[in-house]
Every structure is written in C-alpha cells, then in structure tokens.
Design an enzyme around this catalytic site. Structure first.
Site, PDB file in Angstrom:
ATOM      1  N   SER A 104     -34.588 -49.154  59.807  1.00  0.00           N
ATOM      2  CA  SER A 104     -35.483 -49.974  60.096  1.00  0.00           C
ATOM      3  C   SER A 104     -36.410 -49.827  61.370  1.00  0.00           C
ATOM      4  O   SER A 104     -37.535 -50.046  61.535  1.00  0.00           O
ATOM      5  CB  SER A 104     -34.694 -51.343  60.388  1.00  0.00           C
ATOM      6  OG  SER A 104     -34.085 -51.813  59.283  1.00  0.00           O
ATOM      7  N   HIS A 128     -32.853 -58.638  64.852  1.00  0.00           N
ATOM      8  CA  HIS A 128     -33.487 -57.476  64.075  1.00  0.00           C
ATOM      9  C   HIS A 128     -34.911 -57.719  64.294  1.00  0.00           C
ATOM     10  O   HIS A 128     -35.470 -56.580  64.671  1.00  0.00           O
ATOM     11  CB  HIS A 128     -33.075 -57.690  62.571  1.00  0.00           C
ATOM     12  CG  HIS A 128     -33.413 -56.410  61.511  1.00  0.00           C
ATOM     13  ND1 HIS A 128     -34.702 -56.270  61.205  1.00  0.00           N
ATOM     14  CD2 HIS A 128     -32.740 -55.054  61.673  1.00  0.00           C
ATOM     15  CE1 HIS A 128     -34.739 -54.979  60.563  1.00  0.00           C
ATOM     16  NE2 HIS A 128     -33.735 -54.538  60.918  1.00  0.00           N
ATOM     17  N   ASP A 178     -39.754 -60.045  58.947  1.00  0.00           N
ATOM     18  CA  ASP A 178     -38.641 -59.909  59.246  1.00  0.00           C
ATOM     19  C   ASP A 178     -38.003 -60.973  59.749  1.00  0.00           C
ATOM     20  O   ASP A 178     -38.120 -62.314  59.198  1.00  0.00           O
ATOM     21  CB  ASP A 178     -38.562 -58.991  60.569  1.00  0.00           C
ATOM     22  CG  ASP A 178     -37.487 -57.881  60.716  1.00  0.00           C
ATOM     23  OD1 ASP A 178     -36.294 -58.439  60.955  1.00  0.00           O
ATOM     24  OD2 ASP A 178     -37.279 -56.591  60.451  1.00  0.00           O
TER      25      ASP A 178
END
Length: 429
Positions: free
Chosen positions: A354, A206, A175
């Site tokens: 996600s 994120h 990620d």
C-alpha cells in the site's frame, strides 16, 4: 536536514508506539459487502440526457424523470428474484445506474445459488449486466512498526523538491478516511467525500498513512515530508476499518469513488488495495485511463498476477518487494519502515505494498508538474535499475531510479547523477 528528520521521526516512533491505538471510526456493522457474496450489483442502462451535473454534483441524481421508472424496474427485479434493494448510484461515466441488492439468507450459503441468480438476471433484457459484490483489502503489513526507516534518503527528495513538488496536481486517494486536520496534512486535502452509505466520514489509519506518504507538508517544522508535498488530495472514503483487520472495501463503494474521481478531474488515482477481477471497476478504470488519468495499484503478493487492479492493463502496478513481484512490469518502491501520518495528530512506522504504491503516486505527481498532461511520455520516461533476481534467476528490471527519472523530465542533473548503468524502459503494459 534529512539526518535530523530521520532522527526526529525515530524519536516520535519510540515515544508513541507504546500508546498508539488505531482509530476504528464509527462505522456500522452493516457495511455494504460484509459477508460477501451476500450482495449483487445490477446495472440498468442510463440514457445520456440523464447526466446534468451542476458544480456541486457528487454523483447523486439531480432532475431525472426516468429515475422513478428505473427504480420501479429495480424493485420489480428484486421482488421477482427474492432480493432486497438496499442502495443505488448513477455511474455517469459508464452510462448505467447501479443498484445494490441483498441475497436472501438461504442462498448466501451456496455460491451456486448466488451464481444462478446472477445468471438469471443477466438474461433479463432490461438489465445491462449483473455481478457479485467484490471485496477488496488494503495491502499493508500486519506488523508495521520498525525501529528505523529508509525514508526520503533513498529517493533524494530534498534535491528533487528543488525542481518539482507536485504543485497543484490532483491525486485521488480512494481508501479509508483521511485526517485532514493532522498537522502534516492541514491544507493538503482539496475535498473529501464519503461513499460508505449510512456512515459518517471518519479519519482512519490506512487512508491517513497513505495520504501522508503522498503529500505531507514539507518544511513545517513537524513530522515528515511527503513525496509530493504541494499536491492536492481528494480524500475519497470508500473503505472502512475493523479492529485488528486491514481496511476493507467493496465493488459498490469503490465504484462510486472512482466515478467521482473521474468526474472531478483527478490526474492520479491511488488504489492501495487489492481484490478479485471486477467488471464494474474494470470499466471505470478504462474510463479513467482513456482520459489520461494515471491509476496506481498495489500488488497483492499472495495472489497470482498481483490481484486487481494491479494486474489490469494500463494500471501502474507497485510492490515493496522485488522477490514477490508478479512480473518485470511491476515497479518496486519503498514500502518498509516508512514513517507517516496517523489519526490523532500522530506518526508511526508502516510497511506493505500500500505504501509503496503511495510513493509512486507521489512520484507521478512530481513528474506531472514538470510535464502536465503528458502521461504517456511520463510513463515511458521512468528509469529502472536491475533489482533482485526471481526464482528463475533472471533480473527484474523494476526498481525505480527516481533521480534519473526526474532528471530526464527536468532536463538536468539533480542528485548523484550516477544512472549511467540504469536502464530506461517503456513501462506501458
């Protein structure tokens, strides 16, 4: 305890939502893959004796007399075809060296020109294969703040943690950067690596949010509790973040991170992202699956079939919305109104596939602690319940009954034990 936790997180959200600004890092404007299809990947065969890693091996070359010869071949290919050689990496799991080559500006404007370059290079006997650089994006909502959250109540985490916390299960989070100094993530990151050339490892929103959902510390008096709070994270930065946009990755950065995760014995790989079918990444996913590694992919609701890697055989596909799930094999997990960690020692609410994928990665860590190494048994033991109907009116057997699933593995009742109506299905694709 759960009520207090939910109230506390809501209070944190109210206090910080007005002042929170996403960390954009110190990434360069010349990231690999930006302006795709401006780059291609060229694979040259890597002889088996080449791979001789020591304990600190992270994908770089050690002592390889053939490297110079292959480098000369790559330079010659680039020169003949008017390309610029910009990077390389040994993909030891696949037996190839991967070279990144930039396409000249005139050809970038035409997909036909790029395709012709790829086709011509593919016919060269010295080349294993050639592909365009794929671009991948994190699967998150553009407006992730919500006033309340379903949180751990739906999955009964307090009860489940009495039998499993994912202790010492290795989860590779491929990620954007993770803030391992965050109060809820201190000690949770076993190692971190940066696979974005020319850029420092930086904490980003994120990756930090995904990490918190999987393995935030439990019982430390602050923040949230991860689904698997005793799991060990590999923070593999293969994506970067731009202001006002989702995290972005490409074939090369993801390939390096996947190669690293496999070589360093990850048991679960979380891919909260989606993009086009990609030969390099498909080969690496196959290598991971053949070793019993569980690969989790987030479904892209805007792409038929859910996008890659979620649609790839063997990958556990996860969505946050049953109505948008591509097939009945897609698992539905919490992905709306989720409080989690963000850079700057803060918390915020997030939404999107996600974060549903991160929940399932955490759940798999709980199950692996109960039955280490039995990945096929674990996948077959997932208990699903009927979710919302799709457009044809048929029920999707996809919503996870986590209590029943963990109870099956633990051999005893944990939560409500009300899963008499749940349907146990074989989740192998």
């Amino acid at each position: 305890m759960i009520k207090f936790w939910a109230f506390w997180v809501f209070a944190v959200h109210v206090a910080i939502s007005a002042c929170y600004a996403a960390d954009t890092g110190a990434a360069s404007a010349e990231r690999p893959g930006q302006g795709a299809p401006a780059q291609i990947l060229v694979m040259l065969h890597l002889p088996a004796p080449h791979f001789r890693p020591d304990n600190s091996y992270s994908g770089r070359y050690t002592d390889d007399s053939g490297r110079s010869a292959r480098r000369r071949i790559a330079e010659d290919l680039a020169r003949v075809h008017g390309l610029t050689l910009v990077g390389d990496w040994p993909m030891a799991m696949l037996g190839v060296d991967c070279y990144v080559m930039a396409v000249p500006a005139p050809a970038r404007a035409s997909r036909e020109s790029v395709a012709q370059i790829v086709d011509t290079l593919t016919k060269d006997a010295r080349v294993e294969w050639v592909q365009e650089m794929g671009v991948f994006h994190a699967q998150q909502s553009s407006d992730p703040l919500y006033p309340v959250q379903p949180g751990g109540k739906a999955w009964h985490l307090a009860e489940i943690h009495s039998v499993s916390t994912g202790r010492n299960i290795r989860v590779a989070v491929i990620d954007s950067g993770i803030e391992d100094t965050h109060p809820d993530l201190q000690g949770q990151v076993q190692l971190k690596e940066n696979f974005i050339d020319g850029n420092p490892y930086v904490p980003e929103s994120h990756g930090t949010a995904v990490a918190g959902i999987i393995a935030a510390r439990a019982g430390n008096g602050v923040g949230i509790a991860g689904v698997a709070p005793d799991a060990k994270l590999m923070a593999l930065r293969a994506c970067w973040e731009n202001p006002g946009k989702t995290a972005e990755c490409n074939s090369f950065t993801l390939g390096k991170a996947l190669n690293f995760a496999i070589l360093h014995n990850a048991q679960i790989i979380n891919l909260s992202l989606s993009g086009p079918p990609d030969r390099l990444l498909q080969r690496l996913v196959d290598a991971a699956l053949s070793r019993g590694i569980i690969v989790i992919g987030a479904v892209d609701p805007h792409v038929k079939g859910g996008g890659f890697p979620a649609s790839y055989p063997g990958v556990v596909a996860v969505s946050d919305d049953a109505a948008k799930a591509a097939t009945a094999q897609v698992l539905i997990a919490p992905g709306r109104d989720i409080p989690t960690t963000v850079p700057g020692a803060k918390w915020r609410f997030v939404s999107g596939p996600s974060y549903a994928a991160a929940h399932v990665s955490g759940m798999m860590a709980l199950l692996l602690e109960l039955h280490p190494g039995r990945t096929s048994h674990i996948r077959e033991g997932i208990v699903l319940t009927a979710a919302d109907g799709n457009d044809s009116g048929a029920a999707l057997l996809s919503s996870i009954d986590v209590c029943a699933t963990v109870a099956n593995q633990a051999g005893k009742c944990l939560c409500l034990c009300s899963s008499a109506h749940a349907l146990k299905v074989n989740h192998n694709p």
